[in-house]
Design a protein around this motif. Structure first.
Motif, PDB file in Angstrom:
ATOM      1  N   GLY A  58       0.803  -1.217   0.000  1.00 31.29           N
ATOM      2  CA  GLY A  58       0.000   0.000   0.000  1.00 31.29           C
ATOM      3  C   GLY A  58       0.831   1.260   0.000  1.00 31.29           C
ATOM      4  O   GLY A  58       0.348   2.321  -0.382  1.00 31.29           O
ATOM      5  N   GLU A  59       2.076   1.175   0.436  1.00 30.72           N
ATOM      6  CA  GLU A  59       2.947   2.344   0.437  1.00 30.72           C
ATOM      7  C   GLU A  59       3.694   2.443  -0.886  1.00 30.72           C
ATOM      8  O   GLU A  59       3.885   1.451  -1.590  1.00 30.72           O
ATOM      9  CB  GLU A  59       3.937   2.282   1.598  1.00 30.72           C
ATOM     10  CG  GLU A  59       3.248   2.386   2.955  1.00 30.72           C
ATOM     11  CD  GLU A  59       4.231   2.417   4.104  1.00 30.72           C
ATOM     12  OE1 GLU A  59       4.162   3.381   4.896  1.00 30.72           O
ATOM     13  OE2 GLU A  59       5.046   1.489   4.221  1.00 30.72           O
ATOM     14  N   THR A  60       4.101   3.661  -1.224  1.00 32.85           N
ATOM     15  CA  THR A  60       4.853   3.915  -2.454  1.00 32.85           C
ATOM     16  C   THR A  60       6.209   4.484  -2.077  1.00 32.85           C
ATOM     17  O   THR A  60       6.294   5.404  -1.262  1.00 32.85           O
ATOM     18  CB  THR A  60       4.086   4.899  -3.364  1.00 32.85           C
ATOM     19  OG1 THR A  60       2.806   4.351  -3.678  1.00 32.85           O
ATOM     20  CG2 THR A  60       4.851   5.162  -4.652  1.00 32.85           C
ATOM     21  N   LEU A  61       7.253   3.940  -2.677  1.00 31.64           N
ATOM     22  CA  LEU A  61       8.614   4.394  -2.437  1.00 31.64           C
ATOM     23  C   LEU A  61       9.170   4.970  -3.728  1.00 31.64           C
ATOM     24  O   LEU A  61       9.280   4.263  -4.727  1.00 31.64           O
ATOM     25  CB  LEU A  61       9.487   3.226  -1.964  1.00 31.64           C
ATOM     26  CG  LEU A  61      10.994   3.487  -1.839  1.00 31.64           C
ATOM     27  CD1 LEU A  61      11.267   4.586  -0.811  1.00 31.64           C
ATOM     28  CD2 LEU A  61      11.723   2.204  -1.456  1.00 31.64           C
ATOM     29  N   LEU A  62       9.490   6.264  -3.717  1.00 30.04           N
ATOM     30  CA  LEU A  62      10.075   6.938  -4.872  1.00 30.04           C
ATOM     31  C   LEU A  62      11.553   7.180  -4.586  1.00 30.04           C
ATOM     32  O   LEU A  62      11.911   7.882  -3.650  1.00 30.04           O
ATOM     33  CB  LEU A  62       9.357   8.263  -5.135  1.00 30.04           C
ATOM     34  CG  LEU A  62       9.944   9.173  -6.227  1.00 30.04           C
ATOM     35  CD1 LEU A  62      10.078   8.452  -7.562  1.00 30.04           C
ATOM     36  CD2 LEU A  62       9.083  10.429  -6.375  1.00 30.04           C
ATOM     37  N   VAL A  63      12.410   6.570  -5.409  1.00 28.76           N
ATOM     38  CA  VAL A  63      13.856   6.690  -5.256  1.00 28.76           C
ATOM     39  C   VAL A  63      14.378   7.643  -6.321  1.00 28.76           C
ATOM     40  O   VAL A  63      14.175   7.413  -7.519  1.00 28.76           O
ATOM     41  CB  VAL A  63      14.550   5.319  -5.398  1.00 28.76           C
ATOM     42  CG1 VAL A  63      16.051   5.457  -5.159  1.00 28.76           C
ATOM     43  CG2 VAL A  63      13.936   4.299  -4.448  1.00 28.76           C
ATOM     44  N   VAL A  64      15.045   8.714  -5.894  1.00 26.57           N
ATOM     45  CA  VAL A  64      15.636   9.676  -6.822  1.00 26.57           C
ATOM     46  C   VAL A  64      17.148   9.501  -6.765  1.00 26.57           C
ATOM     47  O   VAL A  64      17.757   9.679  -5.709  1.00 26.57           O
ATOM     48  CB  VAL A  64      15.238  11.123  -6.457  1.00 26.57           C
ATOM     49  CG1 VAL A  64      15.854  12.098  -7.450  1.00 26.57           C
ATOM     50  CG2 VAL A  64      13.726  11.266  -6.425  1.00 26.57           C
ATOM     51  N   SER A  65      17.726   9.143  -7.912  1.00 27.21           N
ATOM     52  CA  SER A  65      19.133   8.770  -7.925  1.00 27.21           C
ATOM     53  C   SER A  65      19.844   9.338  -9.139  1.00 27.21           C
ATOM     54  O   SER A  65      19.711   8.807 -10.234  1.00 27.21           O
ATOM     55  CB  SER A  65      19.230   7.234  -7.927  1.00 27.21           C
ATOM     56  OG  SER A  65      20.546   6.803  -8.119  1.00 27.21           O
ATOM     57  N   PRO A  66      20.611  10.423  -8.963  1.00 27.96           N
ATOM     58  CA  PRO A  66      21.342  10.986 -10.100  1.00 27.96           C
ATOM     59  C   PRO A  66      22.504  10.117 -10.548  1.00 27.96           C
ATOM     60  O   PRO A  66      23.011  10.261 -11.651  1.00 27.96           O
ATOM     61  CB  PRO A  66      21.834  12.335  -9.582  1.00 27.96           C
ATOM     62  CG  PRO A  66      21.810  12.220  -8.110  1.00 27.96           C
ATOM     63  CD  PRO A  66      20.769  11.215  -7.747  1.00 27.96           C
TER      64      PRO A  66
END
Length: 200
Positions: A99-107
């Motif tokens: 149910g949770e959303t994990l957004l990974v931002v990785s340059p």
């Protein structure tokens, strides 16, 4: 970046694949947090924390009436003495569930310790989204990913602005049943007659 500059940027990108790509990714992000309702976790790498994206998503959540878009910023070096909104450490990813959303931002590559936590979150049922360099291992863990292309004028900050703005866009809801047309007209009338919201 304000709404006017986002609009100008969209004009420049009109006709390219990038406008559609950022909107599709934003649609998946918004759809995931709205339909699952479990909250949005936002994490970067040890060298890059997505502060700006977090701030823009908080704004878009307020402006669009979609509180689910407001993320919890997960930090690599969070300390208990930090203010509450900055004190969430990597243990929060380990606690992520269905149910949770994990957004990974990785340059750049996220590194093995973060990849392990992301993998654990996915196995626990969290929806994983990736935005950044297109790292293969991270992309293989993500349900949806968006890679910033090399050799273009677009950079990660610009793409984050496009994604956050698109995630906050209100769309006319699809209403099923006999009253669909009347409900849509009523919704549109409310949107057009509502007082403007101040943005700062």
């Amino acid at each position: 970046m304000d709404a006017v500059r986002v609009a100008l940027l969209r004009e420049v990108l009109a006709g390219t694949e990038w406008l559609g790509a950022t909107r599709r990714f934003a649609g998946v992000l918004r759809g995931s947090v709205v339909s699952h309702g479990g909250g949005l976790l936002l994490v970067g790498t040890p060298a890059y924390e997505p502060w700006h994206l977090a701030a823009h998503l908080v704004d878009e959540a307020a402006w669009s009436g979609t509180p689910e878009l407001a993320p919890t910023l997960v930090r690599h070096d969070a300390r208990p003495s930090d203010p509450a909104h900055l004190a969430v450490g990597l243990g929060r990813i380990e606690a992520a569930r269905r149910g949770e959303t994990l957004l990974v931002v990785s340059p750049e590559g996220p590194g093995d310790p973060l990849l392990e936590r992301v993998s654990d979150a996915r196995r626990a049922g969290a929806t994983v989204l990736a935005l950044g360099s297109g790292d293969r291992e991270l992309a293989s863990l993500a349900h949806e990913s968006l890679a910033v292309p090399e050799g273009t004028d677009l950079d990660l900050d610009t793409v984050q602005h496009l994604v956050s703005a698109a995630a906050g866009e209100n769309v006319v809801p699809v209403v099923r049943g006999r009253r669909r047309f009347r409900d849509r007209v009523s919704w549109l009338t409310e949107q057009l007659t509502a007082p403007p919201t101040a943005r700062w």
